[in-house]
Design a protein around this motif. Structure first.
Motif, PDB file in Angstrom:
ATOM      1  N   TYR A  38     -41.013  -5.698 -35.164  1.00  0.00           N
ATOM      2  CA  TYR A  38     -40.652  -5.545 -33.756  1.00  0.00           C
ATOM      3  C   TYR A  38     -40.607  -6.941 -33.153  1.00  0.00           C
ATOM      4  O   TYR A  38     -41.441  -7.793 -33.488  1.00  0.00           O
ATOM      5  N   LEU A  39     -39.646  -7.179 -32.291  1.00  0.00           N
ATOM      6  CA  LEU A  39     -39.483  -8.538 -31.749  1.00  0.00           C
ATOM      7  C   LEU A  39     -40.583  -8.883 -30.742  1.00  0.00           C
ATOM      8  O   LEU A  39     -41.061  -7.996 -30.017  1.00  0.00           O
ATOM      9  N   PRO A  40     -40.944 -10.163 -30.669  1.00  0.00           N
ATOM     10  CA  PRO A  40     -41.860 -10.571 -29.603  1.00  0.00           C
ATOM     11  C   PRO A  40     -41.220 -10.264 -28.245  1.00  0.00           C
ATOM     12  O   PRO A  40     -40.034 -10.563 -28.043  1.00  0.00           O
ATOM     13  N   THR A  41     -41.985  -9.673 -27.371  1.00  0.00           N
ATOM     14  CA  THR A  41     -41.419  -9.070 -26.162  1.00  0.00           C
ATOM     15  C   THR A  41     -42.132  -9.561 -24.909  1.00  0.00           C
ATOM     16  O   THR A  41     -43.372  -9.637 -24.889  1.00  0.00           O
ATOM     17  N   ILE A  42     -41.346  -9.884 -23.883  1.00  0.00           N
ATOM     18  CA  ILE A  42     -41.922 -10.312 -22.597  1.00  0.00           C
ATOM     19  C   ILE A  42     -41.361  -9.415 -21.487  1.00  0.00           C
ATOM     20  O   ILE A  42     -40.142  -9.209 -21.401  1.00  0.00           O
ATOM     21  N   ILE A  43     -42.273  -8.909 -20.676  1.00  0.00           N
ATOM     22  CA  ILE A  43     -41.874  -7.990 -19.599  1.00  0.00           C
ATOM     23  C   ILE A  43     -42.426  -8.521 -18.284  1.00  0.00           C
ATOM     24  O   ILE A  43     -43.558  -9.037 -18.239  1.00  0.00           O
ATOM     25  N   GLU A  44     -41.659  -8.360 -17.198  1.00  0.00           N
ATOM     26  CA  GLU A  44     -42.198  -8.691 -15.873  1.00  0.00           C
ATOM     27  C   GLU A  44     -41.744  -7.634 -14.867  1.00  0.00           C
ATOM     28  O   GLU A  44     -40.988  -6.720 -15.209  1.00  0.00           O
ATOM     29  N   GLY A  45     -42.248  -7.779 -13.661  1.00  0.00           N
ATOM     30  CA  GLY A  45     -41.799  -6.873 -12.594  1.00  0.00           C
ATOM     31  C   GLY A  45     -42.630  -5.613 -12.466  1.00  0.00           C
ATOM     32  O   GLY A  45     -42.263  -4.700 -11.727  1.00  0.00           O
ATOM     33  N   LEU A  46     -43.743  -5.542 -13.190  1.00  0.00           N
ATOM     34  CA  LEU A  46     -44.595  -4.358 -13.092  1.00  0.00           C
ATOM     35  C   LEU A  46     -45.823  -4.673 -12.242  1.00  0.00           C
ATOM     36  O   LEU A  46     -46.350  -5.793 -12.296  1.00  0.00           O
ATOM     37  N   PRO A  47     -46.320  -3.692 -11.498  1.00  0.00           N
ATOM     38  CA  PRO A  47     -47.589  -3.918 -10.805  1.00  0.00           C
ATOM     39  C   PRO A  47     -48.752  -3.811 -11.789  1.00  0.00           C
ATOM     40  O   PRO A  47     -48.603  -3.209 -12.860  1.00  0.00           O
ATOM     41  N   ASN A  48     -49.888  -4.362 -11.437  1.00  0.00           N
ATOM     42  CA  ASN A  48     -51.062  -4.325 -12.316  1.00  0.00           C
ATOM     43  C   ASN A  48     -51.479  -2.891 -12.650  1.00  0.00           C
ATOM     44  O   ASN A  48     -52.121  -2.629 -13.656  1.00  0.00           O
ATOM     45  N   SER A  49     -51.083  -1.948 -11.781  1.00  0.00           N
ATOM     46  CA  SER A  49     -51.492  -0.546 -11.985  1.00  0.00           C
ATOM     47  C   SER A  49     -50.586   0.185 -12.986  1.00  0.00           C
ATOM     48  O   SER A  49     -50.915   1.295 -13.405  1.00  0.00           O
ATOM     49  N   ALA A  50     -49.472  -0.404 -13.402  1.00  0.00           N
ATOM     50  CA  ALA A  50     -48.544   0.298 -14.314  1.00  0.00           C
ATOM     51  C   ALA A  50     -49.243   0.590 -15.642  1.00  0.00           C
ATOM     52  O   ALA A  50     -50.113  -0.160 -16.087  1.00  0.00           O
ATOM     53  N   ARG A  51     -48.831   1.667 -16.279  1.00  0.00           N
ATOM     54  CA  ARG A  51     -49.491   2.048 -17.550  1.00  0.00           C
ATOM     55  C   ARG A  51     -49.308   0.972 -18.621  1.00  0.00           C
ATOM     56  O   ARG A  51     -50.224   0.687 -19.381  1.00  0.00           O
ATOM     57  N   ALA A  52     -48.119   0.365 -18.664  1.00  0.00           N
ATOM     58  CA  ALA A  52     -47.873  -0.670 -19.681  1.00  0.00           C
ATOM     59  C   ALA A  52     -48.740  -1.902 -19.448  1.00  0.00           C
ATOM     60  O   ALA A  52     -48.952  -2.702 -20.358  1.00  0.00           O
ATOM     61  N   VAL A  53     -49.233  -2.054 -18.220  1.00  0.00           N
ATOM     62  CA  VAL A  53     -50.120  -3.195 -17.934  1.00  0.00           C
ATOM     63  C   VAL A  53     -51.576  -2.817 -18.204  1.00  0.00           C
ATOM     64  O   VAL A  53     -52.385  -3.657 -18.582  1.00  0.00           O
ATOM     65  N   GLN A  54     -51.884  -1.551 -18.014  1.00  0.00           N
ATOM     66  CA  GLN A  54     -53.291  -1.133 -18.121  1.00  0.00           C
ATOM     67  C   GLN A  54     -53.689  -0.631 -19.505  1.00  0.00           C
ATOM     68  O   GLN A  54     -54.844  -0.706 -19.876  1.00  0.00           O
ATOM     69  N   GLU A  55     -52.756  -0.067 -20.261  1.00  0.00           N
ATOM     70  CA  GLU A  55     -53.134   0.565 -21.537  1.00  0.00           C
ATOM     71  C   GLU A  55     -52.906  -0.389 -22.708  1.00  0.00           C
ATOM     72  O   GLU A  55     -51.988  -1.215 -22.685  1.00  0.00           O
ATOM     73  N   GLU A  56     -53.746  -0.213 -23.723  1.00  0.00           N
ATOM     74  CA  GLU A  56     -53.665  -1.104 -24.883  1.00  0.00           C
ATOM     75  C   GLU A  56     -52.441  -0.748 -25.738  1.00  0.00           C
ATOM     76  O   GLU A  56     -52.343   0.354 -26.252  1.00  0.00           O
ATOM     77  N   ILE A  57     -51.498  -1.680 -25.863  1.00  0.00           N
ATOM     78  CA  ILE A  57     -50.274  -1.421 -26.639  1.00  0.00           C
ATOM     79  C   ILE A  57     -50.485  -1.824 -28.105  1.00  0.00           C
ATOM     80  O   ILE A  57     -49.975  -1.215 -29.016  1.00  0.00           O
ATOM     81  N   PHE A  58     -51.275  -2.861 -28.321  1.00  0.00           N
ATOM     82  CA  PHE A  58     -51.637  -3.320 -29.671  1.00  0.00           C
ATOM     83  C   PHE A  58     -50.406  -3.751 -30.462  1.00  0.00           C
ATOM     84  O   PHE A  58     -50.251  -3.448 -31.646  1.00  0.00           O
TER      85      PHE A  58
END
Ligand code: NDP
Length: 488
Positions: A367-387
């Motif tokens: 899977y490619l190294p991935t960078i995401i922005e534009g989410l609030p700290n409360s978003a699930r992708a910010v809060q949950e462990e993606i590993f």
């Protein structure tokens, strides 16, 4: 590829177990690494009986610690002697780049050597008398310890538990992850060849909800040491709570990685990339939530995107590879699912968010190294462990804002920051709710420095002297020195 099923051993007896055998797949190309026999709850009963007998009857726990140390040193020496084939097998079992596997094998040897040295230097406490007696507190082993490990750092995670538990005089039953069973079996072999008395270390390859669960509830198991996900840890702690046995828990994380405007931005960018893409993000301490001060946010994130384009994703055995595959197809789907979720939550994928197009990598779980922005700290992708290799970027205003946002998570495993202001670094480090904080560095670890999590990232500390304490209980002994009979 091999068609033979590798058995496991309980005491002197080799077994193929009653469970469905486990196939280890090489994440680099999907080929079969090997197949191992799978234990069941019945094997757990037998393994505990053998371990209890070994604990009670083998001289191990009664040996002088410096004598116990000789076997521990020998285990470390043998791991080092087999460094090359072990690292190769590790690569095939876990899909990690070969150089990371060499590092893990080296660390496994260091754990045995370090705890051997602690055996030699460990002192008990004698208390100043407050009457006609003197008293002392001694460390005693628990008996049979269950050690349960995840797939992301095989042999190293196992040695981190087995070495201090044996050093403290316990017998250990180790259940490795079903994804990566091979290295734990090698470790058991090496321990036997190094002279560890029979029954003191049993490795039971098997499934977590069967063998793992049976170990945790077995009345003969007196302590559980677990590394893995927070939800599994919670289940284990619940059972251990009912049984009133101690647990050591090393759990998940979603660590804040902070870049202040006064940082050396070149070093910070390199640190952020290494903190997220090392082990393809399959690291409990990965710096997954990046907080960048507003004044430098755009410039810094754009620079990260440019540098990320140069990260070499490749086969684990290629020395040029900087980031290898994920451990399994199912895990890659889970990671991709989180990136899709981030998109649905309104996130912008600046880089990656897909599999690599290189045909050489088509059969592996890349899977490619991935960078995401534009989410609030409360978003699930910010809060949950993606590993996985997924970095989410958030801006912050000032010190107070980043402390509040950084701590706004159920996890508390690690945190990092980059700044030129050491007084600020000290203040922020003290405020961050995390078991390890890195300042102008990231993901450094030291065998002698305590490691563990705050909040839902864990309970207890491994490594260093704390590691030995985790596997010992304290007994206080009083010697009367009075000449006359005691009065009422
Ligand atoms: P899991 O929690 O899924 O599994 C960990 C181990 O527990 C495996 O051996 C698993 O067996 C076993 N297990 C599963 N269910 C039970 C049960 N009910 N009772 C007893 N044992 C059980 O974690 P992963 O293997 O997926 O590893 C990734 C996780 O580990 C991440 O959350 C990561 O953050 C965490 N981790 C934490 C570290 C730390 O030091 N804090 C270090 C490394 C990883 P099976 O494989 O069969 O499912």
């Amino acid at each position: 590829m091999t068609a033979t099923i590798r058995p496991f051993r309980i005491g002197a007896e080799w077994r193929v177990g009653g469970g469905k055998s486990i196939t280890s797949i090489y994440a680099g190309d999907g080929s079969v690494t090997g197949t191992v026999a799978c234990a069941t709850a019945r094997d757990v009963d037998d393994a505990v009986a053998v371990a209890e007998k070994a604990f009670r009857t083998a001289p191990w726990r009664k040996l002088r610690p410096d004598v116990r140390a000789t076997t521990m040193y020998e285990i470390g020496r043998r791991i080092t002697a087999e460094r090359v084939p072990l690292a190769h097998l590790q690569m095939l079992d876990s899909g990690k780049p070969l150089k990371e596997c060499q590092h893990m094998v080296d660390n496994a040897a260091y754990f045995f050597r370090y705890y051997a040295a602690l055996c030699e230097t460990w002192q008990n406490e004698v208390t100043s008398p407050r009457g006609e007696y003197f008293s002392m507190s001694l460390a005693e082993p628990y008996g049979v310890v269950a050690a349960i490990t995840p797939w992301n750092s095989p042999i190293m995670a196992e040695a981190q538990k087995v070495a201090p538990a044996l050093a403290a005089g316990n017998a250990v039953i180790l259940k490795p992850s079903e994804e990566t069973p091979m290295l734990a079996l090698e470790l058991a072999r090496i321990c036997t060849e190094a002279g560890l008395p029979e029954g003191l270390l049993t490795v039971l390859p098997g499934y977590g909800d069967d063998v793992g669960a049976a170990l945790v509830k077995h009345p003969g198991v007196r302590m559980v040491s677990f590394t893995g996900g927070t939800e599994t840890g919670r289940c284990i702690a619940t059972v251990a709570g009912e049984r009133l046995i101690p647990v050591g828990l090393e759990l998940g994380g979603k660590s804040p990685h902070i870049v202040f405007e006064d940082a050396d931005l070149d070093k910070a960018a390199a640190g952020v990339l290494s903190g997220i893409y090392g082990s393809a993000g399959q690291s409990c301490v990965a710096g997954t939530r990046l907080f960048v001060q507003k004044s430098i946010y755009r410039r810094f994130v754009d620079e990260l995107v440019e540098r990320t384009k140069t990260v070499r994703v490749g086969l684990p055995d290629d020395p040029q590879t900087q980031m290898g595959p994920l451990v399994s197809k199912a895990h890659r789907e889970r990671v991709a699912g989180y990136v899709d979720l981030a998109r649905q939550e309104g996130g912008r994928v600046l880089m990656g968010g897909d599999r690599p197009s290189d045909p050489k990598l088509a059969n592996g779980w890349f899977y490619l190294p991935t960078i995401i922005e534009g989410l609030p700290n409360s978003a699930r992708a910010v809060q949950e462990e993606i590993f996985g290799p997924v970095l989410v970027c958030l801006p912050f205003e000032d010190e107070a804002d980043v402390i509040a946002q950084g701590n706004d998570t159920v996890y508390g495993l690690a945190a990092g920051m980059w700044t030129g202001d050491y007084a600020k670094a000290w203040r922020v480090a003290r405020e961050l709710e995390a078991g390890s904080v890195w300042i102008n560095t990231y993901k450094q670890s030291h065998i002698a420095t305590a490691f563990g999590g705050f909040k839902e990232s864990g309970l207890g500390r491994e490594k260093g002297f704390h590691g030995l304490r985790l596997y010992s209980q304290v007994k206080s002994i009083f010697f009367g020195t009075h000449d006359k009979p005691m009065g009422l």
